[in-house]
Scaffold this active site. Sequence first.
Site, short mmCIF file in Angstrom:
data_model
loop_
_atom_site.label_atom_id
_atom_site.label_comp_id
_atom_site.label_asym_id
_atom_site.label_seq_id
_atom_site.Cartn_x
_atom_site.Cartn_y
_atom_site.Cartn_z
N ASN A 51 -4.12 -0.62 3.34
CA ASN A 51 -4.94 -1.80 3.63
C ASN A 51 -4.96 -2.78 2.47
O ASN A 51 -5.13 -3.98 2.66
CB ASN A 51 -6.37 -1.38 3.97
CG ASN A 51 -6.49 -0.74 5.33
OD1 ASN A 51 -5.60 -0.88 6.17
ND2 ASN A 51 -7.56 0.00 5.57
N ASP A 104 3.59 -7.31 4.84
CA ASP A 104 3.14 -7.06 6.21
C ASP A 104 4.02 -6.03 6.91
O ASP A 104 3.56 -5.30 7.79
CB ASP A 104 3.15 -8.38 7.00
CG ASP A 104 2.47 -8.26 8.35
OD1 ASP A 104 1.44 -7.57 8.43
OD2 ASP A 104 2.97 -8.85 9.32
N ASP A 107 3.22 -2.27 4.87
CA ASP A 107 1.93 -1.57 4.89
C ASP A 107 1.90 -0.38 5.83
O ASP A 107 1.37 0.69 5.50
CB ASP A 107 0.78 -2.55 5.22
CG ASP A 107 1.02 -3.34 6.51
OD1 ASP A 107 2.01 -3.06 7.21
OD2 ASP A 107 0.22 -4.24 6.80
N ARG A 112 2.24 5.71 6.74
CA ARG A 112 2.90 6.93 7.19
C ARG A 112 3.40 7.76 6.02
O ARG A 112 3.39 9.00 6.06
CB ARG A 112 4.06 6.56 8.13
CG ARG A 112 3.58 6.01 9.48
CD ARG A 112 4.72 5.71 10.42
NE ARG A 112 5.43 4.50 10.02
CZ ARG A 112 5.08 3.28 10.38
NH1 ARG A 112 3.99 3.10 11.12
NH2 ARG A 112 5.79 2.23 10.01
N ASP A 125 -4.69 -4.87 10.00
CA ASP A 125 -3.40 -5.56 9.91
C ASP A 125 -3.30 -6.66 10.96
O ASP A 125 -3.05 -7.84 10.63
CB ASP A 125 -2.28 -4.53 10.10
CG ASP A 125 -0.89 -5.14 9.92
OD1 ASP A 125 -0.79 -6.33 9.56
OD2 ASP A 125 0.10 -4.43 10.14
N HIS A 126 -3.51 -6.32 12.22
CA HIS A 126 -3.36 -7.30 13.29
C HIS A 126 -4.48 -8.33 13.28
O HIS A 126 -4.26 -9.48 13.68
CB HIS A 126 -3.30 -6.58 14.63
CG HIS A 126 -2.10 -5.71 14.78
ND1 HIS A 126 -2.03 -4.65 15.66
CD2 HIS A 126 -0.90 -5.73 14.14
CE1 HIS A 126 -0.86 -4.07 15.57
NE2 HIS A 126 -0.16 -4.69 14.64
N ASP A 129 -3.44 -10.81 10.75
CA ASP A 129 -2.30 -11.56 11.29
C ASP A 129 -2.77 -12.68 12.22
O ASP A 129 -2.20 -13.77 12.23
CB ASP A 129 -1.36 -10.62 12.07
CG ASP A 129 -0.51 -9.76 11.15
OD1 ASP A 129 -0.43 -10.07 9.95
OD2 ASP A 129 0.06 -8.77 11.65
#
Length: 386
Positions: A51, A104, A107, A112, A125-126, A129
Site C-alpha cells: 500500500n 502501480d 504493488d 504476492r 489501489d483501485h 486509480d
Amino acid sequence: MAGYEYVSPEQLAGFDKYKYSAVDTNPLSLYIMHPFWNTIVKVFPTWLAPNLITFSGFLLVVFNFLLMAYFDPDFYASAPGYKHVPDWVWIVVGILNFIAYTLDGVDGKQARRTNSSTPLGELFDHGLDSWSCVYFVVTVYSIFGRGPSGVSVFVLYLLLWVVLFSFILSHWEKYNTGILFLPWGYDISQVTISFVYIVTAIVGVEAWYEPFLFNFLYRDLFTAMIIGCALCVTLPMSLLNFFRSYKNNTLKHNSIYEAMVPFFSPCLLFILSTAWILQSPSDILELHPRVFYFMVGTAFANITCQLIVCQMSSTRCPSLNWLLVPLFLVVLVVNFGVSSYVESILLYTLTAVFTLAHIHYGVQVVKQLSNHFQIYPFSLRKPNSD
C-alpha cells in the site's frame, strides 16, 4: 462525523468472502510490462508494504498535476506567443509519470511476494486509480493547451468524461460478472504519454503546431486516440464480456435495472456538471477550467470508490451519491443568475467540500477495513505483534 463508518456490517461480511479475480489480455502488459515489473519488484525490500508503494505512485501523479498547475495554470502556456513550460519540467513529468505507472504495476506483485494480499490492498489501489484519472488527463492537456493550435476547455471536459466512463466501465463489468477485465487503453496510454512528455522537452511544444497529416493536427490525433480507444476497444470489449457472462448464466444481477444502477450517479454527475457549464452566466469553465475538472473528477472518484466497495463485498450499489445533492443546489442557484464572483466562490467552495468529503471517506474506509482484517495499511506488521 470523524468516526463515521461508511462500510456496513453486511459489506464487511462480504469482504471476508471476497476473492480477487482479474483477466489481463493486453499484449503490451503481458509481454513487456509484466516481465519488466517482475524484475523491478525484486529491488524493493520485503518489509515494504504494498500500500505504501501504491500511495507513493499516487503522490507522484498529484505532484505532476501541481507542478503543471504552477507553470501552466490556465492552459495557455503551450499556445503561440505565451511563455512556454520549461523543457526540464516536461522531462520531470514524463519520468515521474512512468515511475508512477510502474509503481502501480508493482504493488500487487509486492503483495504476492510478501504474502500480504488483502481486499484492502485492491480497494486502496483501485480507489486511488479512480482519483488519478482527473490528475492524469488534466496534466496531459498542458501539452496542447487551449490556444489556436490546442483544444478548447469544453472539448477537454468531454474527453475527460470519455476517460472517466472508460474507467468505471471496467468496474461495472466486475460488479455484474465478478471478474475485473483490465482495459487495454490504460497501459498503452501511460507508456505513450510518458514518451510524449519527453519528446515535448526535446522538440518543444511548437512541434505540435504543425499538421500531423494533411490538415489533420496533432490535437486532432490526441482527441481521436482518446475517443477511438473508448469506442473501438474499451466499450466493445466490455459489452462482449458482459454478453459472455449473460450467455454462461453467471451474471450477478439478472434485471437490467440492477445491472445498470452503477451508471446512475455518474450519468447524473455528467448531466449536472454539463448543465452548470451551459447555464453559467460567467462561463465558469473558461474562467476556472482546472478547478472545474478537479471538482468533477473528485466527485467521480467518490462515486467509483463506493461502487468498488459494493462490487468487492457483493452488495447493492447505491443509486445516488450524496455529493450530487449540493451540486444540484449550486446548479439551481446558478440557473437563477449570479455574479461572476459569487459563481467562482460557489465553485471553489463545492470543490473544497468534495475534496474533504472524499478524503474523509477514504480515510474512514481504510480504518474500518484495517481494523476488520487486523492489519496496518502501511506496514506488514500485525497489530498483535507490537
